[in-house]
Design an enzyme around this catalytic site. Sequence first.
Site, PDB file in Angstrom:
ATOM      1  N   HIS A  55     -71.502  28.438 -33.183  1.00 12.48           N
ATOM      2  CA  HIS A  55     -72.790  29.100 -33.410  1.00 12.48           C
ATOM      3  C   HIS A  55     -73.404  29.342 -32.031  1.00 12.48           C
ATOM      4  O   HIS A  55     -73.207  28.528 -31.124  1.00 12.48           O
ATOM      5  CB  HIS A  55     -73.776  28.197 -34.137  1.00 12.48           C
ATOM      6  CG  HIS A  55     -73.344  27.759 -35.483  1.00 12.48           C
ATOM      7  ND1 HIS A  55     -72.606  26.640 -35.706  1.00 12.48           N
ATOM      8  CD2 HIS A  55     -73.588  28.295 -36.697  1.00 12.48           C
ATOM      9  CE1 HIS A  55     -72.396  26.496 -36.997  1.00 12.48           C
ATOM     10  NE2 HIS A  55     -72.970  27.493 -37.629  1.00 12.48           N
ATOM     11  N   ASP A  58     -74.686  26.224 -30.579  1.00 13.93           N
ATOM     12  CA  ASP A  58     -73.744  25.139 -30.235  1.00 13.93           C
ATOM     13  C   ASP A  58     -73.434  25.226 -28.739  1.00 13.93           C
ATOM     14  O   ASP A  58     -73.107  24.231 -28.100  1.00 13.93           O
ATOM     15  CB  ASP A  58     -72.408  25.272 -30.981  1.00 13.93           C
ATOM     16  CG  ASP A  58     -72.557  25.199 -32.484  1.00 13.93           C
ATOM     17  OD1 ASP A  58     -73.577  24.675 -32.955  1.00 13.93           O
ATOM     18  OD2 ASP A  58     -71.638  25.676 -33.187  1.00 13.93           O
ATOM     19  N   MET A  89     -63.773  33.538 -33.583  1.00 16.33           N
ATOM     20  CA  MET A  89     -64.933  33.752 -34.460  1.00 16.33           C
ATOM     21  C   MET A  89     -66.190  33.188 -33.810  1.00 16.33           C
ATOM     22  O   MET A  89     -66.150  32.160 -33.153  1.00 16.33           O
ATOM     23  CB  MET A  89     -64.676  33.055 -35.807  1.00 16.33           C
ATOM     24  CG  MET A  89     -65.778  33.197 -36.836  1.00 16.33           C
ATOM     25  SD  MET A  89     -67.098  31.978 -36.696  1.00 16.33           S
ATOM     26  CE  MET A  89     -66.497  30.679 -37.770  1.00 16.33           C
ATOM     27  N   GLU A 182     -70.291  33.786 -45.976  1.00 19.61           N
ATOM     28  CA  GLU A 182     -69.890  32.475 -46.500  1.00 19.61           C
ATOM     29  C   GLU A 182     -70.876  32.016 -47.576  1.00 19.61           C
ATOM     30  O   GLU A 182     -72.066  31.903 -47.333  1.00 19.61           O
ATOM     31  CB  GLU A 182     -69.856  31.461 -45.354  1.00 19.61           C
ATOM     32  CG  GLU A 182     -69.448  30.068 -45.801  1.00 19.61           C
ATOM     33  CD  GLU A 182     -69.302  29.100 -44.625  1.00 19.61           C
ATOM     34  OE1 GLU A 182     -69.260  29.557 -43.462  1.00 19.61           O
ATOM     35  OE2 GLU A 182     -69.244  27.891 -44.884  1.00 19.61           O
ATOM     36  N   LYS A 184     -72.346  29.316 -50.539  1.00 19.77           N
ATOM     37  CA  LYS A 184     -72.492  27.879 -50.827  1.00 19.77           C
ATOM     38  C   LYS A 184     -73.480  27.761 -51.979  1.00 19.77           C
ATOM     39  O   LYS A 184     -74.472  28.470 -52.008  1.00 19.77           O
ATOM     40  CB  LYS A 184     -73.016  27.171 -49.572  1.00 19.77           C
ATOM     41  CG  LYS A 184     -72.998  25.654 -49.684  1.00 19.77           C
ATOM     42  CD  LYS A 184     -73.394  25.005 -48.352  1.00 19.77           C
ATOM     43  CE  LYS A 184     -73.351  23.500 -48.480  1.00 19.77           C
ATOM     44  NZ  LYS A 184     -73.810  22.815 -47.257  1.00 19.77           N
ATOM     45  N   GLU A 218     -65.318  28.620 -48.222  1.00 15.82           N
ATOM     46  CA  GLU A 218     -65.125  27.237 -47.734  1.00 15.82           C
ATOM     47  C   GLU A 218     -64.710  26.329 -48.877  1.00 15.82           C
ATOM     48  O   GLU A 218     -65.362  26.300 -49.930  1.00 15.82           O
ATOM     49  CB  GLU A 218     -66.402  26.707 -47.081  1.00 15.82           C
ATOM     50  CG  GLU A 218     -66.250  25.222 -46.749  1.00 15.82           C
ATOM     51  CD  GLU A 218     -67.347  24.635 -45.898  1.00 15.82           C
ATOM     52  OE1 GLU A 218     -67.826  25.326 -44.978  1.00 15.82           O
ATOM     53  OE2 GLU A 218     -67.708  23.473 -46.156  1.00 15.82           O
ATOM     54  N   HIS A 221     -67.377  24.176 -50.497  1.00 15.99           N
ATOM     55  CA  HIS A 221     -68.506  24.817 -51.171  1.00 15.99           C
ATOM     56  C   HIS A 221     -68.198  25.157 -52.624  1.00 15.99           C
ATOM     57  O   HIS A 221     -69.014  24.908 -53.506  1.00 15.99           O
ATOM     58  CB  HIS A 221     -68.944  26.055 -50.382  1.00 15.99           C
ATOM     59  CG  HIS A 221     -69.474  25.699 -49.028  1.00 15.99           C
ATOM     60  ND1 HIS A 221     -69.908  26.631 -48.127  1.00 15.99           N
ATOM     61  CD2 HIS A 221     -69.630  24.494 -48.407  1.00 15.99           C
ATOM     62  CE1 HIS A 221     -70.314  26.017 -47.015  1.00 15.99           C
ATOM     63  NE2 HIS A 221     -70.147  24.731 -47.172  1.00 15.99           N
ATOM     64  N   ASP A 246     -62.741  28.664 -44.274  1.00 16.40           N
ATOM     65  CA  ASP A 246     -63.165  27.349 -43.788  1.00 16.40           C
ATOM     66  C   ASP A 246     -62.423  26.291 -44.581  1.00 16.40           C
ATOM     67  O   ASP A 246     -62.684  26.073 -45.774  1.00 16.40           O
ATOM     68  CB  ASP A 246     -64.685  27.166 -43.969  1.00 16.40           C
ATOM     69  CG  ASP A 246     -65.471  27.851 -42.859  1.00 16.40           C
ATOM     70  OD1 ASP A 246     -64.850  28.503 -41.991  1.00 16.40           O
ATOM     71  OD2 ASP A 246     -66.716  27.724 -42.854  1.00 16.40           O
ATOM     72  N   ASP A 256     -72.306  18.280 -49.666  1.00 15.74           N
ATOM     73  CA  ASP A 256     -71.260  18.917 -48.852  1.00 15.74           C
ATOM     74  C   ASP A 256     -70.670  17.888 -47.891  1.00 15.74           C
ATOM     75  O   ASP A 256     -71.294  17.498 -46.922  1.00 15.74           O
ATOM     76  CB  ASP A 256     -71.916  20.063 -48.073  1.00 15.74           C
ATOM     77  CG  ASP A 256     -70.927  20.901 -47.305  1.00 15.74           C
ATOM     78  OD1 ASP A 256     -69.764  20.967 -47.718  1.00 15.74           O
ATOM     79  OD2 ASP A 256     -71.338  21.508 -46.311  1.00 15.74           O
ATOM     80  N   ASP A 258     -67.571  17.989 -46.179  1.00 16.75           N
ATOM     81  CA  ASP A 258     -66.824  18.493 -45.012  1.00 16.75           C
ATOM     82  C   ASP A 258     -65.770  17.503 -44.525  1.00 16.75           C
ATOM     83  O   ASP A 258     -65.699  17.172 -43.343  1.00 16.75           O
ATOM     84  CB  ASP A 258     -67.785  18.853 -43.859  1.00 16.75           C
ATOM     85  CG  ASP A 258     -68.663  20.052 -44.181  1.00 16.75           C
ATOM     86  OD1 ASP A 258     -68.271  20.871 -45.036  1.00 16.75           O
ATOM     87  OD2 ASP A 258     -69.743  20.180 -43.571  1.00 16.75           O
ATOM     88  N   ASP A 288     -63.523  23.629 -40.926  1.00 16.90           N
ATOM     89  CA  ASP A 288     -64.971  23.398 -40.856  1.00 16.90           C
ATOM     90  C   ASP A 288     -65.234  22.028 -41.474  1.00 16.90           C
ATOM     91  O   ASP A 288     -65.631  21.919 -42.635  1.00 16.90           O
ATOM     92  CB  ASP A 288     -65.729  24.492 -41.615  1.00 16.90           C
ATOM     93  CG  ASP A 288     -67.234  24.302 -41.467  1.00 16.90           C
ATOM     94  OD1 ASP A 288     -67.638  23.451 -40.659  1.00 16.90           O
ATOM     95  OD2 ASP A 288     -67.989  25.013 -42.164  1.00 16.90           O
TER      96      ASP A 288
HETATM   97  C1  GLT Z   1     -72.567  24.517 -41.242  1.00 17.79           C
HETATM   98  C2  GLT Z   1     -72.154  24.853 -42.647  1.00 17.79           C
HETATM   99  C3  GLT Z   1     -70.847  25.524 -42.671  1.00 17.79           C
HETATM  100  C4  GLT Z   1     -70.854  26.871 -42.044  1.00 17.79           C
HETATM  101  C5  GLT Z   1     -71.142  26.842 -40.611  1.00 17.79           C
HETATM  102  C6  GLT Z   1     -71.282  28.246 -40.109  1.00 17.79           C
HETATM  103  S1  GLT Z   1     -72.412  25.822 -40.171  1.00 17.79           S
HETATM  104  O1  GLT Z   1     -71.793  23.469 -40.741  1.00 17.79           O
HETATM  105  O2  GLT Z   1     -72.128  23.654 -43.420  1.00 17.79           O
HETATM  106  O3  GLT Z   1     -70.303  25.586 -43.926  1.00 17.79           O
HETATM  107  O4  GLT Z   1     -69.572  27.400 -42.138  1.00 17.79           O
HETATM  108  O5  GLT Z   1     -72.591  28.670 -40.041  1.00 17.79           O
HETATM  109 MN    MN Z   2     -68.314  26.503 -43.550  1.00 16.46          MN
HETATM  110 MN    MN Z   3     -69.484  22.745 -45.686  1.00 16.81          MN
END
Ligand code: GLT
Ligand code: MN
Ligand code: MN
Length: 385
Positions: A55, A58, A89, A182, A184, A218, A221, A246, A256, A258, A288
């Site tokens: 980002h 970042d 990206m 993306e 969510k 993702e 998500h 992702d 979430d 991750d 991600d």
């Molecule tokens: C954040 C989010 C992710 C996105 C990122 C991109 S930032 O960590 O949870 O799913 O992909 O903005």
């Molecule tokens: Mn993501």
């Molecule tokens: Mn996520």
Amino acid sequence: MDRLIPKPEDHFTFGLWTVGNRGRDPFGVEVRPVLPPVRLVQLLSEVGAYGVNFHDNDLIPIDATFHERDAIVAEFKQALKDYNMRVPMVTVNLFTDPAFRDGAFTSNVRAVREYALQKTMVSIDLAAELGAEVFVLWGGREGTEVDASKDARDVLKRYRECVDFLCEYVLDHNYALKFALEAKPNEPRGDLFLPTTGSMLAFIETLAHPEMVGVNPEFAHETMAGLNFYHQVAQALEAGKLFHIDLNDQKIGRFDQDLRFASENFKTAFYLVKLLEDAGWQGMRHFDAHAYRTEDEEGVKAFARGCIRNYLILREKAQRFNEDPEIQAILQQLRAEGGDEPLLYSPEMAAALKQRNFDRVALGEKAYPYEKLDQLVVDLLLGVR
Ligand code: GLT
Ligand code: MN
Ligand code: MN
């Protein structure tokens, strides 16, 4: 084992925010020190990544001066060169700053929407400067807790206006960039707009330049919402809209998480990898995800290596699935019965179908050997086959 060693052409990438994640959560403070972007690039090259994504903030603090920005970018470019890393990206942070507390592109406040566009254009310039091909838009604050606050139809108009605006900007500057939206379902907002990859795909068709916009699904998500991620990615692929992905993992129904790729849902992860590989999909395998809060820097490396390793293991399993005589015999038998001829409409065909006498009872009596098929896959995944 050589085949589990990542190669540049495998295109594994990570975000600065993933290996740079410091382990903060809503109930606890950071547990890991700040690692500067240059150090993260080095770490990623050590674990065998091909590229690094980020980002805007970042890399460049939101309050940096132009002079500071240039120095940071110069240093980062040098690190990319030193460690032979790409930036495939770039994305924009439209969720951390308090200015975006009620959304960015969908905010009720025009100045917020304009600021979001400005911030995104500046990030797009940087993406182009670093040779990125994809620009991800994750609308982390585009949502509501109080549905009285916005007409959900106006929201879509505003979202569309902003994405259209950004496409024009890219065209005007001759940048070779495509957008990936993306989805969510929720978090951090109570409900996020356009909550699934399928919603994004439908939205894209309403844009002024749909050809410039695809999706960035993702794993976590779709899985949070209890949906089948593999099916969503297949739909995106089939529509020619899978511009980025992702990869991570997640338990159903949680926040979430991750998690490290394929650390929870081996089976879905397997079908996903098989899908991407069978399709010969050329995109980046972007992780991600982040290390557990229990980890230190060694743990972060173990996490990153684990993501890559699991992908490579599953890729090999997919190959074995495709070469397994017993599995393939079952699939062939199923295909033979189905017949591959397309069902095309013609008045004759329609009339013939209406005339035909179907043996409905026989169709209902037919059984499918899916217990056997699934167990073969389980044997394969659990390593006894
Ligand atoms: C954040 C989010 C992710 C996105 C990122 C991109 S930032 O960590 O949870 O799913 O992909 O903005
Ligand atoms: Mn993501
Ligand atoms: Mn996520």
